[in-house]
Scaffold this motif. Sequence first.
Motif, PDB file in Angstrom:
ATOM      1  N   PHE A  52       7.196 -14.177  37.617  1.00  0.00           N
ATOM      2  CA  PHE A  52       6.775 -14.121  36.215  1.00  0.00           C
ATOM      3  C   PHE A  52       7.446 -15.221  35.387  1.00  0.00           C
ATOM      4  N   ALA A  53       8.775 -15.341  35.527  1.00  0.00           N
ATOM      5  CA  ALA A  53       9.548 -16.225  34.644  1.00  0.00           C
ATOM      6  C   ALA A  53       9.131 -17.686  34.838  1.00  0.00           C
ATOM      7  N   GLY A  54       9.004 -18.130  36.090  1.00  0.00           N
ATOM      8  CA  GLY A  54       8.645 -19.518  36.333  1.00  0.00           C
ATOM      9  C   GLY A  54       7.265 -19.835  35.768  1.00  0.00           C
ATOM     10  N   PHE A 214       7.397 -19.342  43.824  1.00  0.00           N
ATOM     11  CA  PHE A 214       6.476 -20.084  44.689  1.00  0.00           C
ATOM     12  C   PHE A 214       5.070 -19.477  44.603  1.00  0.00           C
ATOM     13  N   LEU A 215       5.034 -18.150  44.496  1.00  0.00           N
ATOM     14  CA  LEU A 215       3.736 -17.472  44.494  1.00  0.00           C
ATOM     15  C   LEU A 215       2.895 -17.864  43.272  1.00  0.00           C
ATOM     16  N   THR A 216       3.532 -17.955  42.102  1.00  0.00           N
ATOM     17  CA  THR A 216       2.773 -18.215  40.881  1.00  0.00           C
ATOM     18  C   THR A 216       2.671 -19.701  40.568  1.00  0.00           C
ATOM     19  N   SER A 222      -1.470 -18.148  38.779  1.00  0.00           N
ATOM     20  CA  SER A 222      -1.208 -17.193  37.700  1.00  0.00           C
ATOM     21  C   SER A 222      -0.473 -15.976  38.237  1.00  0.00           C
ATOM     22  N   PHE A 223      -0.084 -15.094  37.322  1.00  0.00           N
ATOM     23  CA  PHE A 223       0.763 -13.957  37.650  1.00  0.00           C
ATOM     24  C   PHE A 223      -0.074 -12.683  37.684  1.00  0.00           C
ATOM     25  N   PHE A 224      -0.001 -11.971  38.797  1.00  0.00           N
ATOM     26  CA  PHE A 224      -0.670 -10.676  38.904  1.00  0.00           C
ATOM     27  C   PHE A 224       0.366  -9.592  39.162  1.00  0.00           C
ATOM     28  N   PHE A 225       0.071  -8.380  38.702  1.00  0.00           N
ATOM     29  CA  PHE A 225       0.938  -7.259  39.035  1.00  0.00           C
ATOM     30  C   PHE A 225       0.866  -7.042  40.545  1.00  0.00           C
ATOM     31  N   GLU A 226       1.952  -6.618  41.097  1.00  0.00           N
ATOM     32  CA  GLU A 226       2.027  -6.301  42.529  1.00  0.00           C
ATOM     33  C   GLU A 226       1.698  -7.484  43.431  1.00  0.00           C
ATOM     34  N   MET A 227       1.907  -8.692  42.938  1.00  0.00           N
ATOM     35  CA  MET A 227       1.604  -9.836  43.800  1.00  0.00           C
ATOM     36  C   MET A 227       2.687 -10.050  44.855  1.00  0.00           C
ATOM     37  N   VAL A 228       3.897  -9.589  44.611  1.00  0.00           N
ATOM     38  CA  VAL A 228       4.965  -9.761  45.603  1.00  0.00           C
ATOM     39  C   VAL A 228       4.756  -8.799  46.779  1.00  0.00           C
TER      40      VAL A 228
END
Lengths: 314, 348
Positions: A52-54, A214-216, A222-228
């Motif tokens: 989220f932060a990045g 790295f994911l976002t 973009s950022f999704f809930f439960e993406m980790v």
Amino acid sequence: MEIFDILLSASFWAAVLRIASPLILATMGELICERAGVLNLGIEGIMVFGAFAGWMAVYAGLGLWPGVLVAFAAGAMFGLVHATLTVPFGLSQHVVGLGITLLATSSAYYAYRLALPQVTSPPRITPFQPLEIPVLSDIPFLGPALFSQTPLTYLAFASVAVVALVLFRTPLGLALRAAGENPSAVEAQGLSVTAIRMGAVMVGSGLMAVGGAFLTMSAFDSFFFEMVNGRGWICIALVVFGAWMPGKALLGAVLFAAFDALQIRMQQTPLGAEIPYQVFLMVPYVLSILALVLMSRRAEVPAALMVPYNRGER
Amino acid sequence: MRLEPVADPGLVRLIGLPALALAGMVGVASVLAMLAGANPFAVLGLIVQGAAGSKFAALETLNRATPLIFTGLAVAVAFRAKLWNIGAEAQLYAGALMTVLIGTQLGLPGTLALPLMAGAAILTGGLVLLGPVLLKVRLGVDEVVTTLLFNFIMLLFVSMLLEGPLKDPMGMGWPKSEALPRDARLPRIVDGLRLHWGFGLALISAVLVWVIQVRTTLGYEIRAVGQNPQAARFAGIPVGRVMVKTALLSGGLAAMAGFSEVAGLKGSLTLDLSPGFGYTGIVVAMLALLHPLGVVVSAIFVAGVFVGANSMSRAAEVPTYIADISVATALLFMVLAILLTRFRVVRG
């Protein structure tokens, strides 16, 4: 055989490295913590917050690399909370770690909702683009597979080398490993176990957050809930699988990513279409458990892992 | 800094510090409300009102507390034996799965179906935890990671069944099981009030667990194993067998949460049956200091925070995640406060 076609394609191995990157970064982070004697179950939540932060920093106008720094700093902050509670206060690393995961995850979701109250689909950023390494990227097969990745993937591999070097070739690394094996020996050298462990947890948590970022910032935009989605827990299994050695943990992460990339491709084959997709999605978690079982007898656990150190107590 | 045992903690310390921890939680929630641009007093007022301000609100809180009592008990029982069961979520879904399987597939009359559903749920939940525990006892595989990973596997398994053999043909394409027949559901405790017997069963379970802990050999053995497994083994306690029994008890309790949610509240199984009740159970158990009767109180408290925040966010522009953050900070503050009732910080 289709499986050979898949394994022999450069795009498959490029995907393997891409899938492995966040795992490598976070696994190195966890490895540093555990080598110093602290199990960090905050990893899952710290990865969420880093993701989220990045992403948020870049969305708010910062550059990509400053965004990575923001993620690292945010992870280190949660690491500081974790370390304060588990090192000088010696509280249960299980309970505090899970508490940090709940705290970091919900903080990311809260901040996301505050920053973007009425969006239905999250806004996108321009993520890291593939960086083709001159000359090397022109090599047939290896070039597109290994040397046309985004900078964060190179960073992930570099982090393994740095962690290995620091752990096994510097006095700092020696002190860190000793803090996880025999803390009173560290104290006898006039060094502070508390400071070493807290530092290790902060740096390790920072790396976990970059893994999440790295994911976002590289894999998606973009950022999704439960993406980790449990990647943090998988990294804890990878540390055990790698017997607390950076190189072996890297190997484990790549192997794991290869299976993951393979199951994604198998889903699209005629045979794969017959099998419910959930079976494929279970593969990573089942593999992690199998890895733990395989390594259970052999791994050398740091002797003082999860043992709080209290000065003057023997 | 160093920690020094407090020989005789006074009442001020024993009550004051935990109270301070809860005050800290309220403080954090206030700051969060201000960050959202809301008046913290108004927000806190709305949360309390939404949790306990009316008969409807209070019953809603008790309904929400029901699964948390079960998962909280599951965690408390396991943590006492230093068995780190982080898989209550998976065991909950295992229980829910057995409940709908028996309730919808066998066509039994309700008086027969209900006990069978509960029994099968308990057994399956216990078996789900037995796997990781046997791996721990036999091979030394850390159960934290295996139970955590099992949560994901179980959720995918349930998803597979809900989109396959268990799918409700009348479900308009939603992944949802068929509904339980009317007579295979838990009745309400008082006619006309929205509170089902799952809550009653949760209270009974809490008392039973308490009795097991203080009145039976098993309770004694669990405590001994949790305090020092080596010493327990030396004293002739079969540590492995105690772990297995603890696993069956803990997994069974978590599965009861799934049974009671399906048979008491929802009537069918969906993938969003539990918004993390298994994980919240850890907070509930820790806030209760792993005491089974305390679990009831802390489950109602935590449920109140969630129900209150839900109702508040409809009125004020504050995201519901304020509840999740508050509960997580309460956990961290509380473990620290409890430590400081027994130790004081000295310099040097």
